[in-house]
Scaffold this motif. Structure first.
Motif, PDB file in Angstrom:
ATOM      1  N   PHE A  48      19.202 125.281  92.761  1.00  0.00           N
ATOM      2  CA  PHE A  48      20.118 126.581  92.981  1.00  0.00           C
ATOM      3  C   PHE A  48      19.751 127.423  91.734  1.00  0.00           C
ATOM      4  N   PHE A  49      20.386 128.617  92.162  1.00  0.00           N
ATOM      5  CA  PHE A  49      20.248 129.749  91.326  1.00  0.00           C
ATOM      6  C   PHE A  49      21.624 129.823  90.623  1.00  0.00           C
ATOM      7  N   LEU A  50      21.741 130.259  89.395  1.00  0.00           N
ATOM      8  CA  LEU A  50      23.035 130.376  88.472  1.00  0.00           C
ATOM      9  C   LEU A  50      23.429 131.821  88.582  1.00  0.00           C
ATOM     10  N   THR A  51      24.728 131.820  88.576  1.00  0.00           N
ATOM     11  CA  THR A  51      25.404 133.131  88.618  1.00  0.00           C
ATOM     12  C   THR A  51      26.572 133.257  87.404  1.00  0.00           C
ATOM     13  N   LYS A  52      26.450 132.081  86.801  1.00  0.00           N
ATOM     14  CA  LYS A  52      27.316 132.024  85.789  1.00  0.00           C
ATOM     15  C   LYS A  52      26.744 131.006  84.842  1.00  0.00           C
ATOM     16  N   GLU A  53      27.283 130.885  83.309  1.00  0.00           N
ATOM     17  CA  GLU A  53      26.890 129.980  82.610  1.00  0.00           C
ATOM     18  C   GLU A  53      27.049 128.403  83.053  1.00  0.00           C
ATOM     19  N   LEU A  54      25.867 127.686  82.786  1.00  0.00           N
ATOM     20  CA  LEU A  54      26.195 126.295  83.198  1.00  0.00           C
ATOM     21  C   LEU A  54      25.260 125.503  82.241  1.00  0.00           C
ATOM     22  N   ASN A  55      25.930 124.562  81.300  1.00  0.00           N
ATOM     23  CA  ASN A  55      25.332 123.467  80.515  1.00  0.00           C
ATOM     24  C   ASN A  55      24.907 122.197  81.413  1.00  0.00           C
ATOM     25  N   PRO A  56      23.757 121.940  81.096  1.00  0.00           N
ATOM     26  CA  PRO A  56      23.360 120.441  81.975  1.00  0.00           C
ATOM     27  C   PRO A  56      24.411 119.300  81.867  1.00  0.00           C
ATOM     28  N   ASN A  57      25.079 119.436  80.741  1.00  0.00           N
ATOM     29  CA  ASN A  57      26.145 118.091  80.645  1.00  0.00           C
ATOM     30  C   ASN A  57      27.324 118.453  81.643  1.00  0.00           C
ATOM     31  N   ASP A  58      27.634 119.807  82.155  1.00  0.00           N
ATOM     32  CA  ASP A  58      28.375 119.982  83.333  1.00  0.00           C
ATOM     33  C   ASP A  58      27.926 119.487  84.796  1.00  0.00           C
ATOM     34  N   VAL A  59      26.771 119.474  84.882  1.00  0.00           N
ATOM     35  CA  VAL A  59      25.921 119.117  86.169  1.00  0.00           C
ATOM     36  C   VAL A  59      26.148 117.595  85.993  1.00  0.00           C
ATOM     37  N   MET A  60      25.710 117.070  85.017  1.00  0.00           N
ATOM     38  CA  MET A  60      25.778 115.442  84.702  1.00  0.00           C
ATOM     39  C   MET A  60      27.373 114.756  84.754  1.00  0.00           C
ATOM     40  N   GLU A  61      28.070 115.577  84.319  1.00  0.00           N
ATOM     41  CA  GLU A  61      29.521 115.089  84.574  1.00  0.00           C
ATOM     42  C   GLU A  61      30.212 115.068  85.885  1.00  0.00           C
ATOM     43  N   ILE A  62      29.526 116.227  86.880  1.00  0.00           N
ATOM     44  CA  ILE A  62      30.014 116.245  88.100  1.00  0.00           C
ATOM     45  C   ILE A  62      29.372 114.850  89.148  1.00  0.00           C
ATOM     46  N   VAL A  63      27.804 114.985  88.716  1.00  0.00           N
ATOM     47  CA  VAL A  63      27.088 113.695  89.198  1.00  0.00           C
ATOM     48  C   VAL A  63      27.952 112.299  88.793  1.00  0.00           C
ATOM     49  N   ASN A  74      16.675 138.605  89.444  1.00  0.00           N
ATOM     50  CA  ASN A  74      17.200 138.576  88.232  1.00  0.00           C
ATOM     51  C   ASN A  74      18.337 137.399  87.973  1.00  0.00           C
ATOM     52  N   LYS A  75      17.770 136.444  88.259  1.00  0.00           N
ATOM     53  CA  LYS A  75      18.616 135.109  88.171  1.00  0.00           C
ATOM     54  C   LYS A  75      17.973 133.792  87.730  1.00  0.00           C
ATOM     55  N   LYS A  76      18.495 133.008  86.994  1.00  0.00           N
ATOM     56  CA  LYS A  76      17.801 131.697  86.613  1.00  0.00           C
ATOM     57  C   LYS A  76      18.105 130.747  87.812  1.00  0.00           C
ATOM     58  N   SER A  77      16.837 129.735  87.693  1.00  0.00           N
ATOM     59  CA  SER A  77      17.057 128.686  88.839  1.00  0.00           C
ATOM     60  C   SER A  77      17.024 127.534  88.114  1.00  0.00           C
ATOM     61  N   GLN A  78      17.451 126.447  88.514  1.00  0.00           N
ATOM     62  CA  GLN A  78      17.513 125.000  87.825  1.00  0.00           C
ATOM     63  C   GLN A  78      17.253 124.130  88.948  1.00  0.00           C
ATOM     64  N   VAL A  84      26.785 119.112  95.214  1.00  0.00           N
ATOM     65  CA  VAL A  84      26.476 120.609  95.554  1.00  0.00           C
ATOM     66  C   VAL A  84      27.750 121.313  95.877  1.00  0.00           C
ATOM     67  N   ASP A  85      28.645 120.838  96.660  1.00  0.00           N
ATOM     68  CA  ASP A  85      30.038 121.427  96.995  1.00  0.00           C
ATOM     69  C   ASP A  85      30.624 121.878  95.579  1.00  0.00           C
ATOM     70  N   ARG A  86      30.795 120.851  94.617  1.00  0.00           N
ATOM     71  CA  ARG A  86      31.694 121.011  93.505  1.00  0.00           C
ATOM     72  C   ARG A  86      30.923 121.958  92.599  1.00  0.00           C
TER      73      ARG A  86
END
Length: 459
Positions: free
Chosen positions: A378-393, A416-420, A446-448
């Motif tokens: 996905f492309f980021l539109t705001k700040e996202l820490n990997p720990n935030d992704v892992m917590e949702i997972v 002009n966007k970061k992808s992860q 993904v929905d969250r």
């Protein structure tokens, strides 16, 4: 119907933990998956390897001490921000305070991130205690210590050695200054005798890391004399060497009882320089185990500031403190490869520990089910820490998540966007997971991420 509506309303404004309701705030990030671990207290469960490691450490400390250590094994995990951070001198901008690292209940309460959250009150109890053989003097004249064991909570990465809930033990041995040095020396000599008797093949590499330069983080503290520092460090190292050697001996003796051809290997340890906020000088102890050096604990001479924070007279005490991860030791000594197993209710796991408290042995692995991976990009539109992704997972997959790894990251100049890209690996320890089940979890993740962080999924 009214009660259902009321419960839904309450869940939007309050978090319920052990039947108690706590108001939410903008910082609240504790999840139902984490809450369900509260109260399980594996360190107090006699059928858990965590309990055995805790018990053996406590018994070893007591065996060589003038007075048994005070034991604190029932502290609740909900503490104030003040106890967890402020009282311990954490800077306001310390990364440990962030929502990406810590589970907050609200602005004032959180799930403790370390057993040190109870340190101040335990030191206060030490300062009020009397010698068990002479009630007219402080227990600190001849030395007194405490041990805290508890579950701690941290938002962390997901793999087979990390879990958001784990168990720590920390402790201290403290003396009044101007105590006759013979008191400390006598315990060091007692431990020396035990080591020579029980571990004749033990070898310890120990370099003098204590610096003369007062600006160095591992220099001695100004208020302590050279002799005080030398004695406290020697007592600390002997105490912890004895604890670790005893744990290893329990494992090796069990192996020898099962195989008459088994020969206890030589025990090798080494001390290395370290840094911790509450001790100076500080050290880590490593052991040579399964053909590699492994760090097992951290320790150091207790800083005077810790004593003063506990309302003890400044520069009137000396002592040492240590911290150890019980889960990591349990996995190492029982040869448990997946940290999720420590929480498993699978009979193939639990039956191996029932009625075997006090024994360290080789865990017998059982057949595991397949691991299936999915990538989300996905492309980021705001700040996202990997720990935030892992917590949702972790919240959606719970114990089915084997690992979650950031495998790719780049900046798209055109957009002009970061992808992860994250790779999520799923495994149920008790059965195979269907493709439909994995897809459903992945879709929820993904929905969250779309809802909470406004990501833009990539095909």
């Amino acid at each position: 119907m009214k009660s259902i509506i009321k419960n839904i309303a309450n869940s939007n404004t309050h978090t319920t933990i052990l039947n108690k309701h706590y108001p939410k705030s903008s910082i609240t990030n504790v999840t139902p998956n984490i809450i369900k671990h509260i109260g399980l207290n594996l360190h107090n469960n006699k059928n858990s390897p965590i309990y055995t490691i805790r018990q053996l450490i406590e018994d070893t400390f007591d065996a060589s001490s003038y007075r048994k250590f005070d034991k604190y094994n029932n502290f609740g995990p909900i503490v104030t921000v003040k106890k967890n951070f402020d009282d311990l001198g954490f800077p306001k901008d310390h990364v440990g305070r962030s929502k990406t690292d810590t589970y907050y209940i609200n602005d004032e309460l959180l799930l403790r991130t370390h057993t040190s959250a109870h340190e101040v009150e335990c030191f206060k109890n030490l300062s009020k205690s009397k010698d068990h053989n002479n009630k007219s003097i402080s227990s600190l004249v001849n030395g007194h210590g405490y041990l805290i064991s508890a579950d701690v909570y941290r938002r962390d990465e997901i793999d087979k050695t990390h879990y958001p809930v784990f168990h720590q033990m920390e402790g201290t041995k403290t003396w009044n200054r101007f105590t006759h040095n013979e008191v400390i020396e006598s315990e060091v000599n007692k431990m020396d005798q035990l080591m020579k008797k029980n571990f004749p093949s033990l070898t310890v590499e120990d370099v003098d890391y204590i610096k003369d330069d007062a600006t160095h983080q591992n220099s001695k503290q100004d208020y302590m004399t050279d002799l005080e520092t030398e004695l406290v460090v020697k007592h600390m190292k002997k105490s912890l060497e004895l604890v670790v050697a005893t744990l290893l001996k329990h494992r090796y003796d069990h192996d020898a009882s099962k195989d008459k051809n088994f020969k206890n290997p030589d025990i090798k340890m080494r001390w290395i320089e370290a840094y911790f906020p509450w001790t100076r000088p500080s050290f880590e102890l490593e052991i040579y185990y399964n053909n590699e050096w492994l760090e097992v604990l951290g320790c150091g001479v207790t800083k005077n500031s810790v004593f003063t924070n506990a309302d003890m007279a400044s520069e009137s005490q000396v002592g040492w403190a240590f911290g150890i991860g019980i889960d990591r030791l349990a996995m190492l000594l029982y040869n448990i490869k997946d940290i999720r197993l420590l929480w498993s209710q699978d009979n193939r796991f639990t039956s191996q520990f029932e009625g075997k408290e006090g024994t360290i042995f080789e865990f017998k692995p059982f057949s595991t089910y397949g691991i299936t991976s999915r990538d989300i990009s996905f492309f980021l539109t705001k700040e996202l820490n990997p720990n935030d992704v892992m917590e949702i997972v972790r919240d959606e997959a719970q114990s089915w998540c084997y690992s979650c790894t950031l495998v790719d990251e780049f900046f798209n100049k055109k957009m002009n966007k970061k992808s992860q890209t994250y790779r999520i690996s799923y495994q149920n320890l008790e059965r195979n997971i269907t493709t439909a089940e994995i897809n459903e979890i992945n879709d929820k993740v993904v929905d969250r991420l779309i809802k909470e962080f406004e990501i833009q999924p990539r095909n």
